[in-house]
Structure formats: C-alpha cells, structure tokens
Design a protein around this motif. Sequence first.
Motif, PDB file in Angstrom:
ATOM      1  N   SER A   8       0.856  -1.189   0.000  1.00  0.00           N
ATOM      2  CA  SER A   8       0.000   0.000   0.000  1.00  0.00           C
ATOM      3  C   SER A   8       0.885   1.229   0.000  1.00  0.00           C
ATOM      4  O   SER A   8       1.854   1.307   0.764  1.00  0.00           O
ATOM      5  N   VAL A   9       0.543   2.175  -0.883  1.00  0.00           N
ATOM      6  CA  VAL A   9       1.329   3.397  -1.000  1.00  0.00           C
ATOM      7  C   VAL A   9       0.402   4.598  -1.044  1.00  0.00           C
ATOM      8  O   VAL A   9      -0.731   4.504  -1.496  1.00  0.00           O
ATOM      9  N   ASN A  10       0.916   5.711  -0.593  1.00  0.00           N
ATOM     10  CA  ASN A  10       0.142   6.955  -0.584  1.00  0.00           C
ATOM     11  C   ASN A  10       0.327   7.702  -1.891  1.00  0.00           C
ATOM     12  O   ASN A  10       0.792   8.846  -1.913  1.00  0.00           O
ATOM     13  N   ALA A  15      -1.056   7.124 -11.253  1.00  0.00           N
ATOM     14  CA  ALA A  15       0.393   7.346 -11.262  1.00  0.00           C
ATOM     15  C   ALA A  15       1.150   6.048 -11.026  1.00  0.00           C
ATOM     16  O   ALA A  15       2.178   5.787 -11.665  1.00  0.00           O
ATOM     17  N   VAL A  16       0.645   5.223 -10.125  1.00  0.00           N
ATOM     18  CA  VAL A  16       1.293   3.945  -9.810  1.00  0.00           C
ATOM     19  C   VAL A  16       1.255   3.022 -11.028  1.00  0.00           C
ATOM     20  O   VAL A  16       2.267   2.433 -11.413  1.00  0.00           O
ATOM     21  N   VAL A  17       0.095   2.912 -11.649  1.00  0.00           N
ATOM     22  CA  VAL A  17      -0.038   2.050 -12.828  1.00  0.00           C
ATOM     23  C   VAL A  17       0.844   2.557 -13.965  1.00  0.00           C
ATOM     24  O   VAL A  17       1.539   1.774 -14.627  1.00  0.00           O
ATOM     25  N   LEU A 139       7.795   3.567  -4.842  1.00  0.00           N
ATOM     26  CA  LEU A 139       6.511   4.173  -5.199  1.00  0.00           C
ATOM     27  C   LEU A 139       6.156   5.353  -4.306  1.00  0.00           C
ATOM     28  O   LEU A 139       5.497   6.289  -4.759  1.00  0.00           O
ATOM     29  N   GLU A 140       6.577   5.329  -3.074  1.00  0.00           N
ATOM     30  CA  GLU A 140       6.293   6.456  -2.167  1.00  0.00           C
ATOM     31  C   GLU A 140       7.008   7.726  -2.617  1.00  0.00           C
ATOM     32  O   GLU A 140       6.618   8.824  -2.244  1.00  0.00           O
ATOM     33  N   THR A 141       8.064   7.600  -3.435  1.00  0.00           N
ATOM     34  CA  THR A 141       8.808   8.771  -3.880  1.00  0.00           C
ATOM     35  C   THR A 141       8.331   9.315  -5.220  1.00  0.00           C
ATOM     36  O   THR A 141       8.875  10.301  -5.707  1.00  0.00           O
ATOM     37  N   LEU A 142       7.331   8.681  -5.819  1.00  0.00           N
ATOM     38  CA  LEU A 142       6.809   9.163  -7.123  1.00  0.00           C
ATOM     39  C   LEU A 142       6.312  10.595  -7.017  1.00  0.00           C
ATOM     40  O   LEU A 142       5.714  10.989  -6.062  1.00  0.00           O
TER      41      LEU A 142
END
Length: 142
Positions: A8-10, A15-17, A139-142
């Motif tokens: 799980s990411v915030n 954006a993740v996909v 992913l948290e740094t995107l």
Amino acid sequence: MKVQRTVSVNRPQTAVVAYLADFGNTVYWDPGTISCERTNQGPVDVGATWRNVSSFNGRTSELDYRLERLEPARLVFVGRNKQATATDDLRFAADGAATTITYNAEIQFNGLLRVAGPFLHGRFEKLADEVQTSLQAVLETL
C-alpha cells in the motif's frame, strides 16, 4: 512457484499504474534485476517488450518480457527464455488517494530445471519480500 505480496502506498492509482507499466523501471524496485531495456519502439502499451537481465540464486539470466495486459486496475507481464516462463500479475485498488497493489509472481521452469523448482521456493519467497520492501519505498517517492 508462486508468490504473492501486497503493498500500500500513498500515491494515486493512475500514477502507480503508469510507472509500473514501464517494465524498464524494474531496475529501481526489483533487487534481482540487473538491467531492463526496452526492445521495441512506441508507447508503452500491450505488446511492448523488454529484455530483462536478472540474478536469482547466484545465476544470471535473460528473459524477454512482453506487456500482455494494460488496464487501469491490472498489469500482466510475461517473460520467457528456454529455461523458464515468468509471469508478473499486478492488480491495483484505489483507497482514496492511496493505492493497494497485489503483486503475484510465478515462475515455471522448463526441462531439467523443473526438478529444481521446489528447492528454490524459499529463495523465491525471500526475493518477494525484498521486492515488497523496495517497491513500496520507490513508489512512495513518485
């Protein structure tokens, strides 16, 4: 051999996909990946291909990956070489501004390597744990 992990990411699902659809980004979140280069041109879409060089259990291997499914809530990549077929199936669920990723990875060995598969399961589980930690951090740094 199959493994499943949940991350799980915030970050918003779109954006993740979009980030994970470019399999070349595995060099940043998969500790086993040494390099991953795009092997065709054009937008990242179904049919896009990459050459992935990775290390697993002390051996280096190259697999040719193809993006098989690209949907707002699912990505599927299939990598092949003479020794194995690897499938990465990522499913996404939005939770407000956060995203939950269910990551399923499967390796099917061919030929004589089929015999070794059960003995490598522990190492595959360990790699999945490492991917889970690294994927979340990236992913948290995107």
